[in-house]
Design a protein around this motif. Structure first.
Motif, PDB file in Angstrom:
ATOM      1  N   GLY A 176      44.170  32.830  42.214  1.00 41.92           N
ATOM      2  CA  GLY A 176      42.882  32.149  42.163  1.00 41.92           C
ATOM      3  C   GLY A 176      42.108  32.219  43.468  1.00 41.92           C
ATOM      4  O   GLY A 176      40.879  32.330  43.461  1.00 41.92           O
ATOM      5  N   LEU A 177      42.793  32.161  44.598  1.00 37.18           N
ATOM      6  CA  LEU A 177      42.119  32.229  45.887  1.00 37.18           C
ATOM      7  C   LEU A 177      41.473  33.603  46.083  1.00 37.18           C
ATOM      8  O   LEU A 177      40.319  33.697  46.504  1.00 37.18           O
ATOM      9  N   VAL A 178      42.189  34.662  45.751  1.00 41.23           N
ATOM     10  CA  VAL A 178      41.638  36.015  45.875  1.00 41.23           C
ATOM     11  C   VAL A 178      40.446  36.172  44.937  1.00 41.23           C
ATOM     12  O   VAL A 178      39.384  36.651  45.341  1.00 41.23           O
ATOM     13  N   ARG A 179      40.610  35.763  43.676  1.00 39.73           N
ATOM     14  CA  ARG A 179      39.516  35.870  42.700  1.00 39.73           C
ATOM     15  C   ARG A 179      38.271  35.154  43.196  1.00 39.73           C
ATOM     16  O   ARG A 179      37.182  35.710  43.206  1.00 39.73           O
ATOM     17  N   GLY A 180      38.432  33.902  43.572  1.00 40.31           N
ATOM     18  CA  GLY A 180      37.288  33.104  43.986  1.00 40.31           C
ATOM     19  C   GLY A 180      36.604  33.642  45.231  1.00 40.31           C
ATOM     20  O   GLY A 180      35.373  33.671  45.315  1.00 40.31           O
ATOM     21  N   THR A 181      37.400  34.084  46.190  1.00 35.31           N
ATOM     22  CA  THR A 181      36.839  34.610  47.434  1.00 35.31           C
ATOM     23  C   THR A 181      36.053  35.888  47.184  1.00 35.31           C
ATOM     24  O   THR A 181      34.923  36.036  47.650  1.00 35.31           O
ATOM     25  N   VAL A 182      36.644  36.816  46.427  1.00 34.28           N
ATOM     26  CA  VAL A 182      35.948  38.076  46.133  1.00 34.28           C
ATOM     27  C   VAL A 182      34.660  37.799  45.368  1.00 34.28           C
ATOM     28  O   VAL A 182      33.599  38.339  45.696  1.00 34.28           O
ATOM     29  N   ALA A 183      34.726  36.934  44.375  1.00 30.98           N
ATOM     30  CA  ALA A 183      33.536  36.637  43.569  1.00 30.98           C
ATOM     31  C   ALA A 183      32.427  36.018  44.411  1.00 30.98           C
ATOM     32  O   ALA A 183      31.260  36.414  44.302  1.00 30.98           O
ATOM     33  N   SER A 184      32.778  35.063  45.261  1.00 32.63           N
ATOM     34  CA  SER A 184      31.728  34.402  46.040  1.00 32.63           C
ATOM     35  C   SER A 184      31.125  35.332  47.088  1.00 32.63           C
ATOM     36  O   SER A 184      29.911  35.318  47.297  1.00 32.63           O
ATOM     37  N   VAL A 185      31.939  36.160  47.719  1.00 32.45           N
ATOM     38  CA  VAL A 185      31.403  37.099  48.713  1.00 32.45           C
ATOM     39  C   VAL A 185      30.515  38.138  48.029  1.00 32.45           C
ATOM     40  O   VAL A 185      29.440  38.472  48.534  1.00 32.45           O
ATOM     41  N   CYS A 186      30.934  38.636  46.882  1.00 33.90           N
ATOM     42  CA  CYS A 186      30.108  39.609  46.146  1.00 33.90           C
ATOM     43  C   CYS A 186      28.769  39.009  45.746  1.00 33.90           C
ATOM     44  O   CYS A 186      27.729  39.660  45.835  1.00 33.90           O
ATOM     45  N   LEU A 189      34.179  43.293  36.410  1.00 38.69           N
ATOM     46  CA  LEU A 189      35.263  42.476  35.885  1.00 38.69           C
ATOM     47  C   LEU A 189      36.394  42.515  36.906  1.00 38.69           C
ATOM     48  O   LEU A 189      36.887  43.596  37.249  1.00 38.69           O
ATOM     49  N   LEU A 190      36.774  41.355  37.409  1.00 38.96           N
ATOM     50  CA  LEU A 190      37.858  41.224  38.365  1.00 38.96           C
ATOM     51  C   LEU A 190      39.054  40.605  37.657  1.00 38.96           C
ATOM     52  O   LEU A 190      38.972  39.473  37.183  1.00 38.96           O
ATOM     53  N   ILE A 191      40.147  41.353  37.570  1.00 41.18           N
ATOM     54  CA  ILE A 191      41.370  40.854  36.936  1.00 41.18           C
ATOM     55  C   ILE A 191      42.385  40.637  38.046  1.00 41.18           C
ATOM     56  O   ILE A 191      42.891  41.590  38.641  1.00 41.18           O
TER      57      ILE A 191
END
Length: 137
Positions: free
Chosen positions: A19-29, A13-15
């Motif tokens: 939005g840019l940080v969230r999206g980047t972390v999610a896509s790289v993971c 769970l990423l809180i």
């Protein structure tokens, strides 16, 4: 070691309000098979999701200040369906001794100071679980 051990994929769970940080972390993971990331924009949306969701770990922004720390305290008290002892890493713009002490009390495994490099986030997520947990999962 990736989150895939014996076919098991970790859910994180990423809180994070950005939005840019969230999206980047999610896509790289996702692309690196580190974890499946469930994104939440705020503590309130994370709590709503935790009524049904059960992540294996959490990466939380401390942008909401005391609300974020109170949320972590509720997590550790077992207020949600997920494991109260799941691994947690935090992200903050600044950190002093008092914050670090509070995070230790809340069993936060790592603190990332922003701005950080994406590789620091990836390394942190990869290191959340001890190798023995991955091998026995």
């Amino acid at each position: 070691m990736s989150a895939r051990a014996g076919g098991v994929t970790r859910n994180v769970l990423l809180i994070e309000p950005d939005g840019l940080v969230r999206g980047t972390v999610a896509s790289v993971c996702r692309d690196m098979h580190i974890a499946r990331v469930r994104q939440a924009i705020s503590i309130a949306s994370a709590e709503e999701w935790l009524k049904a969701g059960t992540p294996h770990g959490m990466l939380i922004s401390l942008a909401e200040g005391e609300s974020a720390l109170a949320f972590l305290a509720r997590l550790r008290e077992g207020a949600y369906r997920c494991d109260a002892n799941m691994p947690v890493a935090a992200m903050a713009r600044a950190g002093d001794g008092a914050l670090v002490a509070r995070l230790k009390e809340l069993d936060v495994r790592r603190l990332l100071l922003q701005p950080f490099k994406l590789r620091d986030v990836i390394h942190t997520l990869e290191q959340l679980w001890p190798v023995r947990e991955l091998l026995t999962a």
